[in-house]
Design a protein around this motif. Structure first.
Motif, PDB file in Angstrom:
ATOM      1  N   ASP A 256      44.843  48.499  45.656  1.00  0.00           N
ATOM      2  CA  ASP A 256      45.090  47.106  46.003  1.00  0.00           C
ATOM      3  C   ASP A 256      46.583  46.824  46.160  1.00  0.00           C
ATOM      4  O   ASP A 256      47.407  47.247  45.345  1.00  0.00           O
ATOM      5  CB  ASP A 256      44.520  46.178  44.921  1.00  0.00           C
ATOM      6  CG  ASP A 256      42.999  46.153  44.940  1.00  0.00           C
ATOM      7  OD1 ASP A 256      42.437  46.277  46.039  1.00  0.00           O
ATOM      8  OD2 ASP A 256      42.380  46.021  43.868  1.00  0.00           O
TER       9      ASP A 256
ATOM     10  N   SER B 190      44.789  36.834  39.757  1.00  0.00           N
ATOM     11  CA  SER B 190      43.900  36.688  38.599  1.00  0.00           C
ATOM     12  C   SER B 190      44.093  35.324  37.934  1.00  0.00           C
ATOM     13  O   SER B 190      45.141  35.064  37.333  1.00  0.00           O
ATOM     14  CB  SER B 190      44.179  37.787  37.560  1.00  0.00           C
ATOM     15  OG  SER B 190      44.088  39.064  38.141  1.00  0.00           O
TER      16      SER B 190
ATOM     17  N   ASN C 184      40.780  33.849  42.061  1.00  0.00           N
ATOM     18  CA  ASN C 184      40.774  35.299  41.875  1.00  0.00           C
ATOM     19  C   ASN C 184      40.419  35.997  43.194  1.00  0.00           C
ATOM     20  O   ASN C 184      39.433  35.637  43.833  1.00  0.00           O
ATOM     21  CB  ASN C 184      39.730  35.709  40.829  1.00  0.00           C
ATOM     22  CG  ASN C 184      39.991  35.106  39.470  1.00  0.00           C
ATOM     23  OD1 ASN C 184      40.762  35.629  38.681  1.00  0.00           O
ATOM     24  ND2 ASN C 184      39.347  33.975  39.190  1.00  0.00           N
TER      25      ASN C 184
ATOM     26  N   ILE D  56      46.852  41.510  43.847  1.00  0.00           N
ATOM     27  CA  ILE D  56      45.829  41.172  42.850  1.00  0.00           C
ATOM     28  C   ILE D  56      46.131  39.776  42.313  1.00  0.00           C
ATOM     29  O   ILE D  56      47.207  39.542  41.750  1.00  0.00           O
ATOM     30  CB  ILE D  56      45.804  42.189  41.696  1.00  0.00           C
ATOM     31  CG1 ILE D  56      45.544  43.605  42.221  1.00  0.00           C
ATOM     32  CG2 ILE D  56      44.732  41.799  40.665  1.00  0.00           C
ATOM     33  CD1 ILE D  56      45.740  44.692  41.171  1.00  0.00           C
TER      34      ILE D  56
ATOM     35  N   SER E  45      41.498  40.037  45.505  1.00  0.00           N
ATOM     36  CA  SER E  45      42.411  41.166  45.687  1.00  0.00           C
ATOM     37  C   SER E  45      42.405  41.571  47.160  1.00  0.00           C
ATOM     38  O   SER E  45      41.440  41.325  47.885  1.00  0.00           O
ATOM     39  CB  SER E  45      41.995  42.349  44.804  1.00  0.00           C
ATOM     40  OG  SER E  45      40.706  42.797  45.167  1.00  0.00           O
TER      41      SER E  45
END
Length: 485
Positions: free
Chosen positions: A2, A7, A23, A5, A25
């Motif tokens: 990835d 989060s 969220n 990312i 990726s």
């Protein structure tokens, strides 16, 4: 592996939650779309990933680096092309490129190989100021500036808003070329053909991710947003006979350059007339002559019965106008904007007050009448700007790319307002780069190199040119252009 990312990212502005536990990726070398309606939180997400904005909660990693703790490392590795061009309008093409190279601690010479395919298309205009470039050329320069330091990740926030279909296709050809070099690309766009160019997309709405998947999966799942049902209206041309615009052999020259080169046409009362053309074709120059903002070099024309050469002040009183850069005052409230423009249009105070209440109710803005216009979502601003432009019931309203950057569902609502105005006898003269909107017009003119290349109903043009839709009609004609921009 990835490249990005995200989060649990959240971001609020006062009581407004722009991003709420987001969220997702993005794989290295992937073309990833961030899509959703206006106000969904897309731009806030881009700004956080580019280290221009701090999140309130959550973490984000770009190319292995944290957006809060390692922002300097990220800035070396990302390119960012915001929705409103990041160029300096008073600097030349070459000066803009040199400035951005210096900003990233490099030189144009060092980064030239990474931008050669794109920059070489505009390099012959290197001494022209950025403000004098067409939309397509600005787009290529902005992309060159974003790539001059050879980033590994490229963020594009609605990069093609206000750009004609041919230039949009060219930009995406360039992006796919960058993907082949391993560059990770994250783009937002309101154009469905561009959404389909992505490998995966995340659909954002009200700050939340509602779904992630292939373009077809997401467009199908949220069809009410991205593919609203079509709208029908009575065709004005079938019943109306009197002309409100008459133009004969109109020319506007700047030295030896003819921006508008001998055009003739008429527009009927209550007709929705689409005025199309690629960036630099002469549309805006022609519209400026029709609205009294510019004088023709030769030829004749009348608008609402007034001569465009000698009675431009009368014309201004009998038309409405909405530019692509909104004519509203951002630091005034909704009600103050309505009152101000009502006064400018010469309406009496009692009439303004009475019609204001009616307009607010119709737009479902009553609860927002004291909100600053600058705080409204883009789609709301556009509906308000259009409603104010016809507040005084003009004979004609001129709309210059009124729905740029707006999602399909909001654009459909805007066109319902257009149809309602046309049904009251207001002529709508509209420019647009959305070819589905071209299908909504009663008749269309398409300009190429300052001349009208084709005119007729959408069905007539498709039949005459043997093309399946207006997008193909436009591309077929625009690619016949001979003059450089």
């Amino acid at each position: 592996m990835d490249s990005i990312i995200v989060s649990g990212i959240s971001k609020s502005y006062g009581r407004v939650k722009a991003l709420d536990d987001v969220n997702f990726s993005v794989g290295k070398g992937e073309v990833f779309g961030l899509i959703g309606p206006d106000g969904a939180g897309k731009t806030s997400m881009f700004r956080i990933l580019c280290t221009l904005l701090l999140p309130d909660a959550g973490t984000a990693v770009v190319d292995g680096f944290d957006v809060v703790r390692q922002m300097k490392e990220i800035r070396k590795r990302v390119g960012y092309m915001p929705g409103r061009f990041s160029l300096y309008q008073d600097l030349t093409v070459e000066e803009n490129l040199e400035f951005f190279a210096t900003l990233f601690g490099t030189t144009v010479e060092k980064g030239y190989d990474s931008i050669r395919a794109i920059y070489s298309q505009i390099e012959r205009f290197k001494d022209r100021k950025a403000g004098a470039l067409s939309g397509g050329m600005k787009q290529k320069l902005a992309l060159s500036c974003a790539l001059v330091h050879q980033p590994s990740v490229l963020f594009l926030d609605e990069p093609t808003t206000g750009v004609d279909p041919v230039s949009r296709k060219e930009l995406w050809e360039m992006l796919l070329m960058l993907k082949q070099r391993g560059v990770t690309i994250v783009a937002s766009t309101p154009y469905l053909d561009e959404v389909r160019m992505c490998e995966r997309v995340a659909f954002l709405s009200e700050g939340k991710v509602r779904g992630i998947g292939t373009p077809e999966t997401i467009l199908d799942r949220f069809a009410d947003i991205f593919n609203p049902p079509g709208i029908e209206h009575d065709k004005a041309g079938e019943t109306k006979t009197d002309n409100v615009i008459e133009v004969s052999h109109l020319v506007k020259a700047f030295g030896s350059f003819h921006a508008v080169d001998d055009i003739s046409f008429t527009v009927k009362r209550g007709e929705i007339f689409g005025f199309l053309g690629a960036n630099g074709a002469g549309k805006t120059t022609a519209m400026h002559m029709l609205t009294g903002l510019n004088q023709p070099t030769s030829g004749t024309g009348t608008v609402a019965g007034y001569d465009i050469r000698t009675e431009h002040e009368q014309i201004k009183k009998h038309i409405g106008y909405m530019s692509q850069r909104f004519s509203l005052y951002e630091d005034l409230t909704v009600a103050e904007n309505i009152r101000l423009f009502g006064g400018i249009y010469g309406m009496k105070d009692g009439e303004i007050a009475r019609k204001t209440d009616s307009l607010l109710e119709k737009l479902q803005f009553t609860a927002h009448k004291n909100d600053l216009v600058g705080s409204l979502p883009l789609g709301w601003k556009q509906k308000l700007a259009f409603s104010i432009s016809i507040f005084h019931e003009p004979a004609i309203v001129f709309l210059d790319e009124p729905t740029g950057g707006v999602d399909p569902a909001t654009r459909r609502q805007f066109w319902e307002l257009i149809y309602e105005a046309a049904s009251r006898g207001i002529t709508v003269f509209v420019t647009t780069h959305y070819m589905d909107e071209a299908e909504y017009c009663d008749r269309i003119s398409i300009m190429v190199d300052g001349k009208i290349s084709a005119m007729g109903t959408p069905e007539e043009l498709k039949r005459r040119l043997h093309q399946p839709d207006m997008d193909h009609v436009f591309t077929y004609l625009a690619r016949e252009a001979k003059r450089s921009e």
